[in-house]
Design an enzyme around this catalytic site. Structure first.
Site, PDB file in Angstrom:
ATOM      1  N   PRO A 173       0.833  -1.209   0.000  1.00 53.89           N
ATOM      2  CA  PRO A 173       0.000   0.000   0.000  1.00 53.89           C
ATOM      3  C   PRO A 173       0.862   1.252   0.000  1.00 53.89           C
ATOM      4  O   PRO A 173       2.069   1.190   0.235  1.00 53.89           O
ATOM      5  CB  PRO A 173      -0.802  -0.121   1.305  1.00 53.89           C
ATOM      6  CG  PRO A 173       0.045  -0.986   2.179  1.00 53.89           C
ATOM      7  CD  PRO A 173       0.734  -1.952   1.260  1.00 53.89           C
ATOM      8  N   CYS A 174       0.241   2.391  -0.248  1.00 54.12           N
ATOM      9  CA  CYS A 174       0.999   3.633  -0.386  1.00 54.12           C
ATOM     10  C   CYS A 174       1.772   3.934   0.905  1.00 54.12           C
ATOM     11  O   CYS A 174       1.385   3.525   2.000  1.00 54.12           O
ATOM     12  CB  CYS A 174       0.082   4.788  -0.754  1.00 54.12           C
ATOM     13  SG  CYS A 174      -0.814   5.517   0.613  1.00 54.12           S
ATOM     14  N   LEU A 175       2.860   4.662   0.752  1.00 51.63           N
ATOM     15  CA  LEU A 175       3.747   4.926   1.876  1.00 51.63           C
ATOM     16  C   LEU A 175       3.078   5.726   2.989  1.00 51.63           C
ATOM     17  O   LEU A 175       3.525   5.687   4.136  1.00 51.63           O
ATOM     18  CB  LEU A 175       4.994   5.666   1.386  1.00 51.63           C
ATOM     19  CG  LEU A 175       5.919   4.878   0.456  1.00 51.63           C
ATOM     20  CD1 LEU A 175       7.065   5.763  -0.024  1.00 51.63           C
ATOM     21  CD2 LEU A 175       6.462   3.633   1.147  1.00 51.63           C
TER      22      LEU A 175
END
Length: 281
Positions: A173-175
């Site tokens: 998933p996105c940072l």
């Protein structure tokens, strides 16, 4: 059952005739892109959003995977980090992220003649607290995997069946998901998390998270790998590297990596909330 769901997925795209895929390069959206291309050919378009919350290496992976599938691929810029509602990192941060994404993709789709924008949301995602799904649905996006009831495990099973070499790729998933709710997100913080995770990946650790809390990095690995990590990793070198990325302290989470851990601090009322917009029909 798996083959029946795969056929149902194919039928959805056959009915669409043209589709733009919100394509992150993760296992879910990549399966959607693969099936869409198999059915629609060049009438399917994969679009990846580039922003500070996406590792450059993950963007390159997305490009390689799209090329292997054969699907046309575009990269667009999104600017969610400039929205204070996103950068302040409230519990519904993902709502503002997906709002930015689909406010970018929908006009692009319409300008190019694509009547549908689809994403990689699967059936299991609907069971978790994911406010971003609401934002996507409000903007007319469809979630074919969820529509036919394909779970995360089935995404991997179908991907393997179709011969996709990345069928066992860890979730990424996105940072921004590495920060506790309420801690401001900045480009510098995203970069130090990204560099730290890339450092560990290069050491051979695939399924991991580096959580950022103030000046502290907290490494999460699968519980069964913690002992091996401690015994085989040159810890002083790791600490030195993380400090060069901008962290002051480096810790290891003894519970280990667990999907959804970020949400454990939410009240039951928030965690169990279900948006009417999430109803997939």
């Amino acid at each position: 059952m798996m083959l029946q769901k795969l056929q149902a997925l194919k039928n959805i795209f056959a009915e669409m005739e043209m589709a733009l895929i919100a394509y992150s390069g993760g296992i879910d959206s990549t399966l959607v892109a693969k099936v869409a291309y198999d059915i629609l050919g060049d009438r399917a378009l994969a679009v990846t959003a580039e922003s500070p919350s996406l590792l450059p290496e993950d963007l390159e992976d997305a490009k390689v995977q799209a090329a292997e599938i054969g699907i046309p691929h575009q990269v667009v810029q999104t600017h969610e980090i400039e929205n204070p509602n996103y950068a302040s990192n409230p519990v519904n941060r993902c709502y503002f992220c997906k709002s930015e994404l689909h406010d970018t993709l929908k006009p692009l789709a319409l300008s190019l003649g694509y009547p549908y924008v689809v994403d990689g949301v699967n059936a299991d995602d609907l069971k978790d607290y994911r406010p971003g799904i609401q934002a996507a649905k409000e903007r007319g996006a469809r979630s074919p995997l969820a529509e036919v009831g394909i779970t995360k495990a089935e995404v991997r099973e179908i991907s393997k069946h179709l011969g996709l070499p990345w069928w066992d790729k860890p979730a990424q998933p996105c940072l921004s998901s590495r920060f506790p709710y309420g801690e401001e997100i900045t480009v510098a913080k995203l970069q130090r998390v990204g560099r730290s995770e890339l450092y560990l990946r290069k050491l051979g650790w695939r399924n991991l998270r580096v959580r950022s809390e103030g000046d502290t990095a907290r490494i999460e690995l699968p519980p069964e790998q913690i002992k091996e990590f401690v015994l085989t990793t040159e810890l002083p070198a790791l600490v030195s590297a993380f400090q060069s990325f901008g962290f002051v302290y480096v810790t290891l989470d003894l519970e280990g990596y667990r999907s959804g851990k970020l949400n454990q601090v939410l009240t039951p009322q928030v965690r169990n909330s279900t948006y009417s917009a999430l109803d997939i029909s």
